[in-house]
Write a protein that holds these residues in place. Structure first.
Motif: not given
Length: 122
Positions: A91-106
């Motif tokens: 249970t949570a709010s789910y968000y998607c995000a887009a960017d290059v891999f290092p920034k998404v990973l972080a």
């Protein structure tokens, strides 16, 4: 205008399934990674999964491995998160995000959606 829009959240019983969608507009995702994150009340944001749009490489948090599957439809500029065997702790709010891999990973991607609520409860 760059935009990410999540959908597909809702209320589901433990053991049930949901499929979340993240639709991108205003840019093409070709060279990006899309990540799914979640945040429950009083808890820190947690990375759930991410996928490379170019080659489909996927990554999962240990807490969802074997239960969640991330996929993409490049023609629709959309990424999906299939969530099976859901537990109350999902249970949570789910968000998607887009960017290059290092920034998404972080967790510091430049582009974020507004989120969709997932509640797992009997």
């Amino acid at each position: 205008q760059v935009q990410l829009v999540e959908s597909g959240g809702g209320l589901v019983q433990p053991g049930g399934s949901l499929r979340l969608s993240c639709a991108a507009s205003g840019f093409t995702l070709d060279h990006y990674y899309i990540g799914w994150f979640r945040q429950a009340p009083g808890k820190e944001r947690e990375g759930v999964s991410c996928i490379s749009i170019s080659d489909g490489s996927t990554y999962y948090a240990d807490s969802v491995k074997g239960r969640f599957t991330i996929s993409r439809d490049n023609a629709k500029n959309t990424v999906y998160l299939q969530m099976n065997s859901l537990k109350p702790e999902d249970t949570a709010s789910y968000y998607c995000a887009a960017d290059v891999f290092p920034k998404v990973l972080a967790g510091v991607a430049d582009y974020w959606g507004h989120g969709t609520q997932v509640t797992v409860s009997s």
